[in-house]
Design a protein around this motif. Structure first.
Motif, PDB file in Angstrom:
ATOM      1  N   GLY A  44     -16.185   6.067  -4.522  1.00  0.00           N
ATOM      2  CA  GLY A  44     -15.503   4.809  -4.813  1.00  0.00           C
ATOM      3  C   GLY A  44     -14.785   4.350  -3.562  1.00  0.00           C
ATOM      4  N   ALA A  45     -14.041   3.256  -3.680  1.00  0.00           N
ATOM      5  CA  ALA A  45     -13.395   2.648  -2.519  1.00  0.00           C
ATOM      6  C   ALA A  45     -11.926   3.049  -2.418  1.00  0.00           C
ATOM      7  CB  ALA A  45     -13.496   1.128  -2.610  1.00  0.00           C
ATOM      8  N   ILE A  46     -11.473   3.159  -1.167  1.00  0.00           N
ATOM      9  CA  ILE A  46     -10.047   3.317  -0.863  1.00  0.00           C
ATOM     10  C   ILE A  46      -9.669   2.156   0.034  1.00  0.00           C
ATOM     11  CG2 ILE A  46      -8.317   4.712   0.340  1.00  0.00           C
ATOM     12  CD1 ILE A  46     -10.019   7.191  -0.427  1.00  0.00           C
ATOM     13  N   ARG A  47      -8.602   1.451  -0.337  1.00  0.00           N
ATOM     14  CA  ARG A  47      -8.105   0.320   0.442  1.00  0.00           C
ATOM     15  C   ARG A  47      -6.647   0.569   0.773  1.00  0.00           C
ATOM     16  NH1 ARG A  47     -12.617   0.153   0.850  1.00  0.00           N
ATOM     17  NH2 ARG A  47     -14.100  -1.361   0.098  1.00  0.00           N
ATOM     18  N   ILE A  48      -6.324   0.504   2.067  1.00  0.00           N
ATOM     19  CA  ILE A  48      -4.955   0.687   2.547  1.00  0.00           C
ATOM     20  C   ILE A  48      -4.515  -0.629   3.175  1.00  0.00           C
ATOM     21  CG2 ILE A  48      -3.427   2.016   4.045  1.00  0.00           C
ATOM     22  CD1 ILE A  48      -4.778   3.710   1.800  1.00  0.00           C
ATOM     23  N   GLY A  78      -1.370  -1.293  -1.555  1.00  0.00           N
ATOM     24  CA  GLY A  78      -1.065  -2.632  -1.064  1.00  0.00           C
ATOM     25  C   GLY A  78      -0.425  -2.652   0.308  1.00  0.00           C
ATOM     26  N   GLU A  79       0.243  -3.755   0.605  1.00  0.00           N
ATOM     27  CA  GLU A  79       0.896  -3.968   1.899  1.00  0.00           C
ATOM     28  C   GLU A  79       2.314  -3.420   1.895  1.00  0.00           C
ATOM     29  OE1 GLU A  79       0.754  -8.055   3.121  1.00  0.00           O
ATOM     30  OE2 GLU A  79      -1.431  -8.149   2.962  1.00  0.00           O
ATOM     31  N   GLY A  80       2.744  -2.901   3.068  1.00  0.00           N
ATOM     32  CA  GLY A  80       4.126  -2.470   3.243  1.00  0.00           C
ATOM     33  C   GLY A  80       4.528  -1.300   2.365  1.00  0.00           C
ATOM     34  N   LEU A  94      -1.088   1.381  -5.886  1.00  0.00           N
ATOM     35  CA  LEU A  94       0.278   1.220  -5.384  1.00  0.00           C
ATOM     36  C   LEU A  94       0.385  -0.224  -4.929  1.00  0.00           C
ATOM     37  CD1 LEU A  94       0.690   4.459  -3.219  1.00  0.00           C
ATOM     38  CD2 LEU A  94       1.023   4.171  -5.688  1.00  0.00           C
ATOM     39  N   GLU A  95       1.188  -1.008  -5.630  1.00  0.00           N
ATOM     40  CA  GLU A  95       1.323  -2.418  -5.289  1.00  0.00           C
ATOM     41  C   GLU A  95       2.134  -2.590  -4.001  1.00  0.00           C
ATOM     42  OE1 GLU A  95       2.824  -4.642  -8.631  1.00  0.00           O
ATOM     43  OE2 GLU A  95       1.120  -4.065  -9.906  1.00  0.00           O
ATOM     44  N   ASP A  96       2.111  -3.811  -3.455  1.00  0.00           N
ATOM     45  CA  ASP A  96       2.835  -4.132  -2.222  1.00  0.00           C
ATOM     46  C   ASP A  96       4.284  -3.652  -2.308  1.00  0.00           C
ATOM     47  OD1 ASP A  96       0.510  -5.464  -1.488  1.00  0.00           O
ATOM     48  OD2 ASP A  96       1.362  -7.469  -1.732  1.00  0.00           O
ATOM     49  N   HIS A  97       4.778  -3.108  -1.191  1.00  0.00           N
ATOM     50  CA  HIS A  97       6.184  -2.729  -1.031  1.00  0.00           C
ATOM     51  C   HIS A  97       6.655  -1.756  -2.107  1.00  0.00           C
ATOM     52  CE1 HIS A  97       6.118  -5.771   2.027  1.00  0.00           C
ATOM     53  NE2 HIS A  97       5.720  -6.650   1.131  1.00  0.00           N
ATOM     54  N   SER A  98       5.793  -0.786  -2.417  1.00  0.00           N
ATOM     55  CA  SER A  98       6.184   0.307  -3.300  1.00  0.00           C
ATOM     56  C   SER A  98       6.401   1.552  -2.451  1.00  0.00           C
ATOM     57  CB  SER A  98       5.132   0.534  -4.390  1.00  0.00           C
ATOM     58  OG  SER A  98       3.873   0.814  -3.826  1.00  0.00           O
ATOM     59  N   PHE A  99       6.871   2.632  -3.090  1.00  0.00           N
ATOM     60  CA  PHE A  99       7.259   3.838  -2.359  1.00  0.00           C
ATOM     61  C   PHE A  99       6.884   5.060  -3.193  1.00  0.00           C
ATOM     62  CE2 PHE A  99      10.065   7.238  -1.116  1.00  0.00           C
ATOM     63  CZ  PHE A  99      10.309   7.053   0.227  1.00  0.00           C
ATOM     64  N   VAL A 100       6.199   6.016  -2.549  1.00  0.00           N
ATOM     65  CA  VAL A 100       5.863   7.287  -3.177  1.00  0.00           C
ATOM     66  C   VAL A 100       6.445   8.381  -2.295  1.00  0.00           C
ATOM     67  CG1 VAL A 100       3.979   8.849  -3.813  1.00  0.00           C
ATOM     68  CG2 VAL A 100       3.795   6.401  -4.303  1.00  0.00           C
ATOM     69  N   GLY A 109      -5.523   6.033 -12.891  1.00  0.00           N
ATOM     70  CA  GLY A 109      -5.120   4.885 -13.683  1.00  0.00           C
ATOM     71  C   GLY A 109      -3.642   4.585 -13.655  1.00  0.00           C
ATOM     72  N   ALA A 110      -2.858   5.378 -12.929  1.00  0.00           N
ATOM     73  CA  ALA A 110      -1.416   5.125 -12.824  1.00  0.00           C
ATOM     74  C   ALA A 110      -1.177   4.019 -11.807  1.00  0.00           C
ATOM     75  CB  ALA A 110      -0.669   6.395 -12.440  1.00  0.00           C
ATOM     76  N   ARG A 111       0.003   3.414 -11.894  1.00  0.00           N
ATOM     77  CA  ARG A 111       0.331   2.279 -11.026  1.00  0.00           C
ATOM     78  C   ARG A 111       1.818   2.338 -10.687  1.00  0.00           C
ATOM     79  NH1 ARG A 111      -1.673  -3.227 -10.230  1.00  0.00           N
ATOM     80  NH2 ARG A 111      -3.503  -2.534 -11.357  1.00  0.00           N
ATOM     81  N   VAL A 112       2.112   2.044  -9.406  1.00  0.00           N
ATOM     82  CA  VAL A 112       3.502   1.849  -8.983  1.00  0.00           C
ATOM     83  C   VAL A 112       3.604   0.387  -8.583  1.00  0.00           C
ATOM     84  CG1 VAL A 112       5.347   2.543  -7.411  1.00  0.00           C
ATOM     85  CG2 VAL A 112       3.679   4.254  -8.212  1.00  0.00           C
ATOM     86  N   LYS A 113       4.415  -0.359  -9.320  1.00  0.00           N
ATOM     87  CA  LYS A 113       4.512  -1.800  -9.093  1.00  0.00           C
ATOM     88  C   LYS A 113       5.362  -2.111  -7.855  1.00  0.00           C
ATOM     89  CE  LYS A 113       3.482  -3.584 -13.597  1.00  0.00           C
ATOM     90  NZ  LYS A 113       2.797  -4.846 -13.465  1.00  0.00           N
ATOM     91  N   THR A 114       5.296  -3.368  -7.406  1.00  0.00           N
ATOM     92  CA  THR A 114       6.080  -3.829  -6.261  1.00  0.00           C
ATOM     93  C   THR A 114       7.546  -3.444  -6.437  1.00  0.00           C
ATOM     94  OG1 THR A 114       4.564  -5.660  -5.863  1.00  0.00           O
ATOM     95  CG2 THR A 114       6.795  -5.895  -4.977  1.00  0.00           C
ATOM     96  N   HIS A 115       8.113  -2.852  -5.380  1.00  0.00           N
ATOM     97  CA  HIS A 115       9.501  -2.376  -5.354  1.00  0.00           C
ATOM     98  C   HIS A 115       9.747  -1.236  -6.336  1.00  0.00           C
ATOM     99  CE1 HIS A 115      10.656  -6.485  -3.524  1.00  0.00           C
ATOM    100  NE2 HIS A 115      10.307  -5.610  -2.586  1.00  0.00           N
ATOM    101  N   GLY A 116       8.671  -0.585  -6.807  1.00  0.00           N
ATOM    102  CA  GLY A 116       8.814   0.619  -7.603  1.00  0.00           C
ATOM    103  C   GLY A 116       8.902   1.824  -6.688  1.00  0.00           C
ATOM    104  N   MET A 117       9.590   2.880  -7.155  1.00  0.00           N
ATOM    105  CA  MET A 117       9.762   4.092  -6.352  1.00  0.00           C
ATOM    106  C   MET A 117       9.490   5.323  -7.209  1.00  0.00           C
ATOM    107  SD  MET A 117      13.100   5.400  -4.177  1.00  0.00           S
ATOM    108  CE  MET A 117      12.949   4.147  -2.904  1.00  0.00           C
TER     109      MET A 117
END
Length: 181
Positions: A44-48, A78-80, A94-100, A109-117
């Motif tokens: 599958g695809a990986i996009r950074i 996503g970005e940033g 991982l949406e834009d401007h998230s943090f892991v 199938g998990a997701r970290v939304k924008t500004h999520g940590m």
């Protein structure tokens, strides 16, 4: 027949010499992939995204189709975004401007939304969603509290610091040329 696709790396991205990128991986401008990372886009695809950093020792993979002829599940960052050392990202978003955080795991199938940590060492189980402005921690991860404005700003600061650090490494500058490490 399986079509093998070579990784695509923007000229303004930094890839550490011993990072491993396999097949369907696309790295955007200003992104940095650090030492001992493995990004394996073989099924599958990986996009950074732009100005995202994937720190040392992180593993990024995708999910195989659940059944013959089915669709694979990609990993989209996503970005940033900042992904801490030795994290594991598997078929997630991982949406834009998230943090892991360091050594965290984000499952299928998990997701970290924008500004999520997602905190260091956390396990985000399949299908769970870290909401915008939320801090999740633990194993399994659960919402602990809302982020402060300062913590949200720190997500942006981290991405900017790593974008700059990647640029210095890409250009071959020494520590003395760009200040403290």
């Amino acid at each position: 027949d399986k079509h093998i696709q070579a990784p695509r790396i923007d000229d303004l991205a930094y890839i550490a010499p011993n990072a491993v990128l396999v097949e369907n991986v696309k790295i955007a401008e200003g992104a940095s992939i650090w030492y001992n990372c493995v990004l394996r886009g073989d099924v599958g695809a990986i996009r950074i995204g732009k100005n995202t950093n994937i720190q040392d020792g992180t593993i990024v993979h995708v999910a195989s189709p659940a059944e013959e002829g089915g669709e694979s599940v990609d990993t989209i960052v996503g970005e940033g975004v900042t992904v801490g050392h030795m994290a594991l990202l598997h078929a997630c978003v991982l949406e834009d401007h998230s943090f892991v955080g360091m050594m965290a795991c984000v499952m299928d199938g998990a997701r970290v939304k924008t500004h999520g940590m997602l905190a260091a060492g956390a396990l985000l189980t399949p299908g769970k969603v870290v909401g915008s402005g939320e801090l999740w921690a633990g194993s399994p991860a659960k919402k602990k509290r809302d982020l402060t404005e300062a913590e949200i700003e720190a997500i942006h600061d981290s991405a900017e610091r790593y974008r700059n650090l990647g640029e210095h490494y890409r250009e071959g500058r020494t520590k003395e040329q760009f200040g403290k490490g």
